[in-house]
Design an enzyme around this catalytic site. Structure first.
Site, PDB file in Angstrom:
ATOM      1  N   GLY A  29      -0.584   0.816   5.731  1.00  0.00           N
ATOM      2  CA  GLY A  29       0.006   1.579   4.632  1.00  0.00           C
ATOM      3  C   GLY A  29       1.481   1.771   4.883  1.00  0.00           C
ATOM      4  N   ASN A  33       3.089   3.484   8.276  1.00  0.00           N
ATOM      5  CA  ASN A  33       3.950   2.745   9.205  1.00  0.00           C
ATOM      6  C   ASN A  33       5.196   3.553   9.539  1.00  0.00           C
ATOM      7  OD1 ASN A  33       2.137   0.591   8.958  1.00  0.00           O
ATOM      8  ND2 ASN A  33       3.361  -0.419   7.378  1.00  0.00           N
ATOM      9  N   ARG A 105      -8.789  -0.039  -4.414  1.00  0.00           N
ATOM     10  CA  ARG A 105      -8.233   1.294  -4.146  1.00  0.00           C
ATOM     11  C   ARG A 105      -8.322   2.235  -5.341  1.00  0.00           C
ATOM     12  NH1 ARG A 105      -2.061  -0.591  -3.569  1.00  0.00           N
ATOM     13  NH2 ARG A 105      -1.960   1.070  -1.998  1.00  0.00           N
ATOM     14  N   ASP A 262       9.670  -0.443   6.176  1.00  0.00           N
ATOM     15  CA  ASP A 262       9.085   0.823   6.635  1.00  0.00           C
ATOM     16  C   ASP A 262       9.692   1.255   7.965  1.00  0.00           C
ATOM     17  OD1 ASP A 262       7.407   0.284   4.469  1.00  0.00           O
ATOM     18  OD2 ASP A 262       5.816  -0.508   5.753  1.00  0.00           O
TER      19      ASP A 262
END
Length: 312
Positions: A29, A33, A105, A262
């Site tokens: 995700g 991260n 999801r 990230d």
């Protein structure tokens, strides 16, 4: 800036990697991260990173919590649902190394974490944090009403002194269309103190335009610190003092670009959180991202982490 409590809002999913007949399971995700790298970089300096999300009570959720706690991530604001589970995605890699992603999801617990706590209680909990970080994906996965609730919570926290950080991380498949996404992004940026913007994502969202137009649009929304991420090119840091161009770290062998943005965000914020100035923060962000992309996967071994700054 020297802050001690950071909340990261987002989603972590069960990750399956399939190559041939072999399947490997892990977790992934964007904000997770960032939270993990941020914790690794700042925990020893007294900064506590908390992850805010929804999980279930299943074995995958328990494994996630255990893994995060081992990385010194506070999980007190992980809201667990009795009837929801984490989302799941599958990565298929063909013989040429090309990757294809498949997602499940729509009913994930992270979409409904705001249902598990009343708004005033959430404001009381989140307003205690010096910094609150979230991404475009954090917004995109929420139902409309929950997203509006979150905007109200963030507005209240900002009024009480929390610094709000937003990473644009735009994924078109998560939005009905770009116009709707842009509307919500503009609301979010009007609440934001530090914006971390991947310029390629800005082009996907608004169409082809110049960096100068991107900066002007973001400044007009009231953002006081803007970082434009441009991959291997120089990043730009814009504040009231002007615009700085900071060169990227040279990388001779790129193995996997997963989590480059990230980790960049984590390196930048870690430096700002511990008192570093913007130029140093950008240099450290490039260094961490440049290290991450020389390893397979989103999370590199802790032994491979670069030393970004020394304790005073």
């Amino acid at each position: 800036m020297s802050l001690k409590h950071v909340a990261v809002i987002g989603e972590c999913m069960v990750e399956l990697q399939r190559k041939g007949e072999l399947i490997k399971q892990s977790f992934g995700g964007d904000t997770l991260n960032t939270a993990l790298y941020l914790s690794r970089l700042t925990h020893q300096y007294g900064v506590e990173t908390s992850y805010v999300t929804g999980l279930g009570t299943d074995s995958f959720s328990r494994d996630m919590l255990d893994a995060w706690q081992q990385e010194h991530i506070n999980t007190e604001l992980v809201f667990q649902s009795e009837d929801k589970n984490p989302g799941l995605y599958l990565i298929e890699t063909d013989n040429t190394g090309e990757r294809t992603f498949h997602y499940w999801r729509n009913d994930a617990a992270a979409r409904y974490w705001l249902d598990n706590i009343d708004t005033q209680t959430l404001i009381e909990k989140l307003s205690r944090f010096d910094m609150i970080y979230l991404s475009g994906i954090s917004l995109a996965i929420l139902p409309d009403q929950a997203r509006e609730t979150l905007f109200g919570v963030l507005r209240a926290c900002k009024e009480q002194g929390s610094n709000i950080v937003f990473d644009n991380n735009y994924r078109p498949r998560l939005w009905q269309n770009a116009d709707i996404a842009a509307k919500h992004y503009q609301t979010m940026l009007s609440l934001t103190d530090i914006a971390l913007l991947t310029f390629d994502d800005e082009i996907m969202l608004y169409g082809e335009h110049s960096v100068e137009t991107c900066i002007a649009r973001t400044q007009e929304l009231g953002v006081s610190e803007i970082v434009i991420k441009r991959g291997a090119e120089d990043c730009l840091v814009i504040t009231a003092e002007g615009c700085q161009s900071v060169a990227a770290t040279r990388v001779d062998m790129v193995v996997d670009t997963t989590a480059a943005g990230d980790s960049f965000s984590a390196g930048y914020l870690a430096t700002r959180l511990t008192g570093g100035e913007t130029e140093q923060a950008a240099q450290n962000a490039h260094l961490l991202a440049g290290t991450v992309i020389q390893h397979q996967g989103a999370i590199i071994p802790s032994t491979a982490m670069p030393v970004l700054f020394k304790s005073n």
